[in-house]
Design an enzyme around this catalytic site. Sequence first.
Site, PDB file in Angstrom:
ATOM      1  N   ASP A   1       9.158  -1.205  -6.502  1.00 28.21           N
ATOM      2  CA  ASP A   1       7.744  -1.023  -6.793  1.00 28.21           C
ATOM      3  C   ASP A   1       7.210  -2.203  -7.595  1.00 28.21           C
ATOM      4  O   ASP A   1       7.683  -2.480  -8.698  1.00 28.21           O
ATOM      5  CB  ASP A   1       7.601   0.286  -7.590  1.00 28.21           C
ATOM      6  CG  ASP A   1       6.150   0.662  -7.793  1.00 28.21           C
ATOM      7  OD1 ASP A   1       5.393   0.626  -6.815  1.00 28.21           O
ATOM      8  OD2 ASP A   1       5.777   0.957  -8.938  1.00 28.21           O
TER       9      ASP A   1
ATOM     10  N   THR B   1       0.578  -2.689  -4.836  1.00 29.59           N
ATOM     11  CA  THR B   1       0.678  -3.595  -5.984  1.00 29.59           C
ATOM     12  C   THR B   1       1.352  -4.908  -5.599  1.00 29.59           C
ATOM     13  O   THR B   1       0.931  -5.965  -6.047  1.00 29.59           O
ATOM     14  CB  THR B   1       1.437  -2.922  -7.144  1.00 29.59           C
ATOM     15  OG1 THR B   1       2.711  -2.489  -6.684  1.00 29.59           O
ATOM     16  CG2 THR B   1       0.686  -1.723  -7.659  1.00 29.59           C
ATOM     17  N   THR B   2       2.367  -4.828  -4.751  1.00 30.14           N
ATOM     18  CA  THR B   2       3.058  -6.053  -4.351  1.00 30.14           C
ATOM     19  C   THR B   2       2.133  -6.930  -3.516  1.00 30.14           C
ATOM     20  O   THR B   2       2.012  -8.140  -3.757  1.00 30.14           O
ATOM     21  CB  THR B   2       4.321  -5.718  -3.537  1.00 30.14           C
ATOM     22  OG1 THR B   2       5.043  -4.708  -4.240  1.00 30.14           O
ATOM     23  CG2 THR B   2       5.198  -6.917  -3.356  1.00 30.14           C
TER      24      THR B   2
ATOM     25  N   ASP C   1       3.036   6.740  -5.708  1.00 34.05           N
ATOM     26  CA  ASP C   1       2.255   5.852  -4.841  1.00 34.05           C
ATOM     27  C   ASP C   1       1.633   6.658  -3.707  1.00 34.05           C
ATOM     28  O   ASP C   1       0.466   6.495  -3.362  1.00 34.05           O
ATOM     29  CB  ASP C   1       3.153   4.773  -4.194  1.00 34.05           C
ATOM     30  CG  ASP C   1       3.570   3.693  -5.196  1.00 34.05           C
ATOM     31  OD1 ASP C   1       3.285   3.858  -6.394  1.00 34.05           O
ATOM     32  OD2 ASP C   1       4.178   2.691  -4.763  1.00 34.05           O
TER      33      ASP C   1
END
Length: 550
Positions: A61, A94-95, A396
């Site tokens: 994550d 997020t990545t 998520d």
Amino acid sequence: MRNGPLSVLSKESQRTAGDEARTMNISAARAVAETVRTTLGPRGMDKMLVDSSGNVVVTNDGVTLLEEMDITHPAANLVIEVSQTQEEEVGDGTTSAVILAGELLSVAEDLIEQGIHPSSIVAGYQEAVTTAKTALDELAIEIDPDDTETLEAIAATAMTGKGAERSKELLAELVVEAVTTAVREDGTVDRDAIDVRSFPGRSVEDSRFISGTLVDKKPPHPSMPTSFTDANVLVYEDDLELSELEIGAGATITDVEQADAFADRDREELESVVDRIVDSGADVVLVDGGIDDFAQQRFVDAGVLALRRVSDDHRRRVAGATGAARVGNLERLTSDDLGHAGRVEREMIRELTHKGNARAEQTTVFDDLPESEIGTILLRGGTEHVVDEIERAIEDSIGVVSAAIEDGSVLPGAGAPEAELALAVREAAGGIGGREQLAVEAFAEALEAGPRTLAENSGHDAIDALVELTASHDGGDRTAGLDPDTGSPFDALEAGVVEPLRVKRTALESAVDAASMILRIDDVVAAGELSTAGDDDGAGPGAGAGPMGM
Ligand code: ADP
Ligand code: MG
């Protein structure tokens, strides 16, 4: 100090200005993106982080990685904020957001080397992001908040490539069930109403959804009943203990009889409180404080389950879910103050304790509730680290399903939006001209970092994959994404790779904002030594994980 004749800075402060400052900031920010790069997508790898006290986190994550990594460079932190914004706004993506920010800076660096001023680049990026957002809206598809099938696809997409993947069908069902129970009248999702509780042990397949809540307390007395149907529930905000005689706190008790009289009166008072509770018709009582032995016995005799030292959070959730009032004063207690639960039952479970020792523990399940817009995902599986990572994936997943329900707009995933936007932005660049045009074209290139990285991480040739994908979009195939199995285009929607519009929209906005902010900086004044992660402690967790030093 190289700027200006007069220094207004203290001796300790450190100043870096001009190109040097920009280069330093850009490389720090790019290093952050490099760090998370290999974790992107369904074939992304995980990272193991070890903190100074030896605690281990294994994760895929983005935001978790960056938060655990102890990165201190100020520009790097601006990029980390991108992942935090993304986490707050949606919970997923997020990545991708960090990779985009890093790539925007990387292509900007090339332009700066060609002599283009950073402010022209920032202006070009602003133009490009407007075009990109319009194209994104055009690509979005409306969905019905009751479209369970699509919601489950969205939930599963967010779990792909994570520890949760092997059981993603079951987990996606649980997530959709949980989120749909928490939808308010106005269509927004009450995230606080969804609780995710991890219990290591058994297998992930034993996870389930409870349309209720758990109170991790076992009965204080072994003879209390532990199973009810149609239970009346009292939430009591006080304790049921005898008041302590404060010996030694100033008063000396000289008269034994007086002390006995006091104790008798105290006990009588408590008895009447307990009687009042029993008379109210309560079957299950949650008590803030302790419960005296003789009070416990009275509850046993009356067939009442009384749980002591129940946390504020649990009392709040049970009160909310059963419709019980939170009663502090029993004088005016009526049956109206009681809540109701269709089922209250003790279950044996393994509770996660903070230092990795699972111990057998009991929990009391409140289920089948009248005010049922509350739910708990009861997560099982393997070891603590495994469940932790699954829990992050579930969070998520809850985020994307909530966003999809709230906004009603979704996108094909697997790099389809990036490829589509890159085309739109390139097309728009043609009409701009000048230096800004170069920046707009660079923006399109940065967008392509998404599908390129997806291809790389699944072991395919990035250039070939991107050429094919772009050709599909050029030919009007707007939902074409990158098939991780073949590296060739496939229909992302048909393959069930679906994401909410908000994921990509937030990522675009925050990545561009952060990149522009970093590009505009030409002077860094630090109050002390400028530290880069890994500098101070070469063996630290940040050091090995990425090229953070400069
Ligand atoms: P992020 O932190 O950005 O969500 P992930 O590692 O979750 O990073 O990867 C997200 C990317 O992986 C998105 O572009 C998403 O569309 C893509 N993706 C997810 N599942 C699949 C799949 N089954 N096939 C192809 N791409 C997928
Ligand atoms: Mg994701």
